[in-house]
Structure formats: structure tokens, C-alpha cells
Motif scaffolding. Structure first.
Motif, mmCIF file in Angstrom:
data_model
loop_
_atom_site.group_PDB
_atom_site.id
_atom_site.type_symbol
_atom_site.label_atom_id
_atom_site.label_comp_id
_atom_site.label_asym_id
_atom_site.label_seq_id
_atom_site.Cartn_x
_atom_site.Cartn_y
_atom_site.Cartn_z
ATOM 1 N N TYR A 32 0.875 -1.151 0.000
ATOM 2 C CA TYR A 32 0.000 0.000 0.000
ATOM 3 C C TYR A 32 0.922 1.214 0.000
ATOM 4 O O TYR A 32 1.844 1.282 0.806
ATOM 5 C CB TYR A 32 -0.886 0.039 1.246
ATOM 6 C CG TYR A 32 -1.930 -1.038 1.316
ATOM 7 C CD1 TYR A 32 -2.257 -1.628 2.530
ATOM 8 C CD2 TYR A 32 -2.608 -1.462 0.185
ATOM 9 C CE1 TYR A 32 -3.220 -2.615 2.624
ATOM 10 C CE2 TYR A 32 -3.576 -2.451 0.263
ATOM 11 C CZ TYR A 32 -3.879 -3.027 1.477
ATOM 12 O OH TYR A 32 -4.829 -3.998 1.564
ATOM 13 N N PHE A 34 1.449 5.546 -0.177
ATOM 14 C CA PHE A 34 0.805 6.797 0.199
ATOM 15 C C PHE A 34 1.738 7.977 -0.068
ATOM 16 O O PHE A 34 2.956 7.850 0.005
ATOM 17 C CB PHE A 34 0.456 6.810 1.696
ATOM 18 C CG PHE A 34 -0.438 5.677 2.137
ATOM 19 C CD1 PHE A 34 0.085 4.418 2.379
ATOM 20 C CD2 PHE A 34 -1.791 5.882 2.327
ATOM 21 C CE1 PHE A 34 -0.725 3.369 2.789
ATOM 22 C CE2 PHE A 34 -2.613 4.854 2.739
ATOM 23 C CZ PHE A 34 -2.083 3.596 2.974
ATOM 24 N N LYS A 49 -3.331 7.686 -2.384
ATOM 25 C CA LYS A 49 -2.834 6.358 -2.053
ATOM 26 C C LYS A 49 -3.065 5.398 -3.205
ATOM 27 O O LYS A 49 -3.995 5.585 -4.020
ATOM 28 C CB LYS A 49 -3.514 5.825 -0.788
ATOM 29 C CG LYS A 49 -4.999 5.541 -0.952
ATOM 30 C CD LYS A 49 -5.596 5.008 0.353
ATOM 31 C CE LYS A 49 -7.096 4.761 0.188
ATOM 32 N NZ LYS A 49 -7.711 4.290 1.470
ATOM 33 N N ILE A 51 -3.798 1.386 -3.641
ATOM 34 C CA ILE A 51 -4.126 0.121 -2.964
ATOM 35 C C ILE A 51 -4.076 -1.015 -3.982
ATOM 36 O O ILE A 51 -3.381 -2.000 -3.811
ATOM 37 C CB ILE A 51 -5.512 0.199 -2.297
ATOM 38 C CG1 ILE A 51 -5.550 1.370 -1.307
ATOM 39 C CG2 ILE A 51 -5.847 -1.101 -1.597
ATOM 40 C CD1 ILE A 51 -4.529 1.246 -0.206
ATOM 41 N N ARG A 94 3.140 0.589 3.223
ATOM 42 C CA ARG A 94 2.678 -0.320 4.269
ATOM 43 C C ARG A 94 2.415 -1.663 3.635
ATOM 44 O O ARG A 94 1.885 -1.742 2.530
ATOM 45 C CB ARG A 94 1.417 0.222 4.934
ATOM 46 C CG ARG A 94 0.978 -0.584 6.154
ATOM 47 C CD ARG A 94 -0.009 0.201 6.977
ATOM 48 N NE ARG A 94 -1.318 0.230 6.391
ATOM 49 C CZ ARG A 94 -2.124 1.291 6.425
ATOM 50 N NH1 ARG A 94 -1.718 2.391 6.984
ATOM 51 N NH2 ARG A 94 -3.312 1.236 5.897
ATOM 52 N N ARG A 95 2.778 -2.718 4.319
ATOM 53 C CA ARG A 95 2.554 -4.051 3.784
ATOM 54 C C ARG A 95 1.077 -4.408 3.794
ATOM 55 O O ARG A 95 0.324 -3.934 4.645
ATOM 56 C CB ARG A 95 3.317 -5.090 4.602
ATOM 57 C CG ARG A 95 4.791 -5.152 4.295
ATOM 58 C CD ARG A 95 5.457 -6.167 5.195
ATOM 59 N NE ARG A 95 4.848 -7.492 5.045
ATOM 60 C CZ ARG A 95 5.111 -8.502 5.842
ATOM 61 N NH1 ARG A 95 5.936 -8.351 6.851
ATOM 62 N NH2 ARG A 95 4.541 -9.669 5.645
ATOM 63 N N TYR A 96 0.679 -5.271 2.877
ATOM 64 C CA TYR A 96 -0.696 -5.744 2.829
ATOM 65 C C TYR A 96 -1.009 -6.619 4.035
ATOM 66 O O TYR A 96 -2.094 -6.585 4.582
ATOM 67 C CB TYR A 96 -0.921 -6.529 1.545
ATOM 68 C CG TYR A 96 -2.300 -7.098 1.403
ATOM 69 C CD1 TYR A 96 -2.535 -8.448 1.633
ATOM 70 C CD2 TYR A 96 -3.372 -6.291 1.043
ATOM 71 C CE1 TYR A 96 -3.803 -8.972 1.501
ATOM 72 C CE2 TYR A 96 -4.643 -6.811 0.913
ATOM 73 C CZ TYR A 96 -4.851 -8.155 1.141
ATOM 74 O OH TYR A 96 -6.102 -8.672 1.016
ATOM 75 N N ARG A 99 2.793 -6.706 9.924
ATOM 76 C CA ARG A 99 2.922 -5.409 10.585
ATOM 77 C C ARG A 99 2.506 -4.295 9.636
ATOM 78 O O ARG A 99 2.983 -4.223 8.509
ATOM 79 C CB ARG A 99 4.365 -5.215 11.008
ATOM 80 C CG ARG A 99 4.638 -3.866 11.623
ATOM 81 C CD ARG A 99 6.010 -3.807 12.211
ATOM 82 N NE ARG A 99 6.416 -2.447 12.469
ATOM 83 C CZ ARG A 99 7.358 -2.119 13.327
ATOM 84 N NH1 ARG A 99 7.990 -3.058 13.991
ATOM 85 N NH2 ARG A 99 7.687 -0.870 13.504
ATOM 86 N N ARG A 100 1.626 -3.450 10.090
ATOM 87 C CA ARG A 100 1.033 -2.494 9.167
ATOM 88 C C ARG A 100 1.357 -1.051 9.500
ATOM 89 O O ARG A 100 0.621 -0.147 9.160
ATOM 90 C CB ARG A 100 -0.471 -2.702 9.108
ATOM 91 C CG ARG A 100 -0.819 -4.053 8.520
ATOM 92 C CD ARG A 100 -2.259 -4.123 8.089
ATOM 93 N NE ARG A 100 -2.551 -5.426 7.519
ATOM 94 C CZ ARG A 100 -3.001 -6.448 8.215
ATOM 95 N NH1 ARG A 100 -3.195 -6.321 9.510
ATOM 96 N NH2 ARG A 100 -3.240 -7.600 7.632
ATOM 97 N N ALA A 101 2.461 -0.849 10.184
ATOM 98 C CA ALA A 101 2.888 0.530 10.415
ATOM 99 C C ALA A 101 3.350 1.127 9.094
ATOM 100 O O ALA A 101 3.877 0.437 8.221
ATOM 101 C CB ALA A 101 4.015 0.567 11.426
ATOM 102 N N LEU A 102 3.158 2.413 8.953
ATOM 103 C CA LEU A 102 3.676 3.117 7.790
ATOM 104 C C LEU A 102 5.184 3.305 7.934
ATOM 105 O O LEU A 102 5.660 3.689 8.995
ATOM 106 C CB LEU A 102 3.032 4.484 7.660
ATOM 107 C CG LEU A 102 1.632 4.586 7.068
ATOM 108 C CD1 LEU A 102 1.128 6.015 7.172
ATOM 109 C CD2 LEU A 102 1.620 4.136 5.615
ATOM 110 N N PHE A 104 8.062 5.595 6.297
ATOM 111 C CA PHE A 104 8.165 6.821 5.515
ATOM 112 C C PHE A 104 9.537 6.965 4.875
ATOM 113 O O PHE A 104 10.551 6.490 5.410
ATOM 114 C CB PHE A 104 7.938 8.041 6.406
ATOM 115 C CG PHE A 104 6.509 8.266 6.793
ATOM 116 C CD1 PHE A 104 5.983 7.679 7.929
ATOM 117 C CD2 PHE A 104 5.687 9.055 6.004
ATOM 118 C CE1 PHE A 104 4.658 7.891 8.291
ATOM 119 C CE2 PHE A 104 4.368 9.275 6.346
ATOM 120 C CZ PHE A 104 3.851 8.683 7.491
#
Lengths: 114, 116
Positions: A32, A34, A49, A51, A94-96, A99-102, A104
Motif C-alpha cells: 500500500y 501513500f 494512495k 491500494i 505499508r505491507r498488505y 505489521r502495518r505501520a507506515l 516513511f
């Protein structure tokens, strides 16, 4: 691990000219992606973004970005720059799954000259 | 619809003190995350909460902690402040987790912390 590279610390462009802010990413699996913009002494504002689906994503304030899977890039573009676009731009991934933290990039300062 | 609200916006603390920052997410958003922004390290993830449970944690020492309340509001605490903790602390919210991980993350204006 996931990572984002913004190779240019600063991009200078004349008002009315097209602008590109570069971003490449590294992530296992589907990403993902952004773009955020930060004005002085402010938080981050969401621009757009990616997706899934169409590789060309349109966002706020006339910005768009093109997802290129083979080049693992997600460059931000605008056909005609405005002085008011001058700000700090961040690309994030961010991974699909998992761990889904952004994560940067380091940011690119865009300077639009009148 | 109100955005992510953070308080206080600016604060100055002395080394060794502790600080608590507050965040109110966008109405209806149940996931709250915190990020630290410094000139040297850039934007770094601290932790994420969903339904009052910490779901993810970044690589920060135990002096950094957080919590989320039943109304989704969140606080983060930094104990025994060090000069290097001076930063902009950003709170962000999104509407879900799991397969909704593609939901947009919206950021607040941040809390500027200066440690002297």
C-alpha cells in the motif's frame, strides 16, 4: 523489512511547469503506497494512495502518482506547479499483511519559484 | 467532521521529567497510531492501538508508552525525558485494521515537545 527511498532532498521547479517527486519502495508482498504533504509547523496531510487497480492514482490539489511495480516506484506528479505547492512531501509504504505501520521516506522539499 | 486532535500543541519539559500527550481520533475511527518526527531520524513509528489493545510497536525504549481508552482516545507517555526526545509527536487515526489495512491514515497537527 520495508523501506522507502526519496532520492532528492529538494526539487526546484518554476510555477506553471510540471513537477515530479520521486519515490521507490521495497516491501515483501503487495504494497500500500501513500503520499503526504507537510507545511511548516503542521502535521501531515494525506494526498493520495495506491491500494490496487489502476496504476495512475489521482489525489488532492491536482496531484497524481503512478505506481510502477516492475520499477518499484510511486512518483508524485502534477502537470502545473503552484507556489502554494511548496512544502515537504513524504512517500510511505505499508505491507498488505503483517505489521502495518507506515514506513516513511526521508522527505523531499519542493520549492516552486514564481 | 473534526480531524485528529492533539493536545497540547507545544510544550517544554526538563530532562528527567515525564510528559503525557493526548490524541482524539476522527469520530468513528478505532485505530490510533503514534509517530515521532525529528530532523535526524525522520518519521518513525512508535505504536498502534486498536480497541484499547496495542497491536504494533516500533523500536523505541520502554520509556515510551501509550494507551487507548474505550472511546478510542489515546495518550502517549514518555518518562525520564532525554534531550533527544525533543521532537514533533504525531498522532494518526484510521477506521479499521485487518483487511482494512488499506484505509487512509489521517494525521493530527502534532505536539511539539522540547526537552531542555
Amino acid at each position: 523489512a520495508q523501506s522507502v527511498a526519496q532520492p532528492e532532498d529538494q526539487v526546484n521547479v518554476a510555477e506553471g511547469n510540471p513537477l515530479t517527486v520521486k519515490c521507490t519502495y521495497s516491501v515483501s508482498g503487495n504494497p500500500y503506497l501513500f503520499w503526504y504533504v507537510q507545511y511548516p509547523n503542521r502535521g501531515l496531510q494525506f494526498l493520495l494512495k495506491y491500494i490496487t487497480g489502476d496504476n495512475l492514482v489521482k489525489g488532492s490539489y491536482g496531484f497524481e502518482a503512478e505506481f510502477n511495480k516492475s520499477q518499484t516506484s510511486f512518483h508524485l506528479k502534477k502537470p502545473s506547479a503552484l507556489v502554494s505547492d511548496s512544502a515537504l512531501y513524504f512517500c510511505a509504504v505499508r505491507r498488505y499483511t503483517g505489521r502495518r505501520a507506515l514506513t516513511f521516506g526521508s522527505g523531499t522539499r519542493l520549492q516552486v519559484q514564481p | 467532521k473534526a480531524g485528529v486532535t492533539q493536545t497540547p500543541r507545544y510544550l517544554i519539559k526538563t530532562r528527567g521529567q515525564q510528559v503525557t500527550l493526548s490524541c482524539s481520533p476522527i469520530s468513528g475511527h478505532r485505530s490510533v497510531s503514534w509517530y515521532q518526527q525529528t530532523p535526524g531520524q525522520g518519521l518513525q513509528f512508535l505504536f498502534e492501538y486498536f480497541s484499547e489493545t496495542q497491536r504494533n510497536k516500533g523500536n523505541f525504549p520502554g520509556r515510551f508508552s501509550g494507551r487507548q481508552f474505550s472511546n478510542s482516545r489515546s495518550e502517549m507517555n514518555v518518562s525520564t525525558l532525554e534531550l533527544g526526545d525533543s521532537a514533533l509527536y504525531l498522532c494518526a487515526s484510521r477506521s479499521g485494521t485487518g483487511q482494512l489495512a488499506g484505509n487512509t491514515i489521517y494525521f493530527g497537527e502534532g505536539s511539539w515537545l522540547t526537552v531542555v
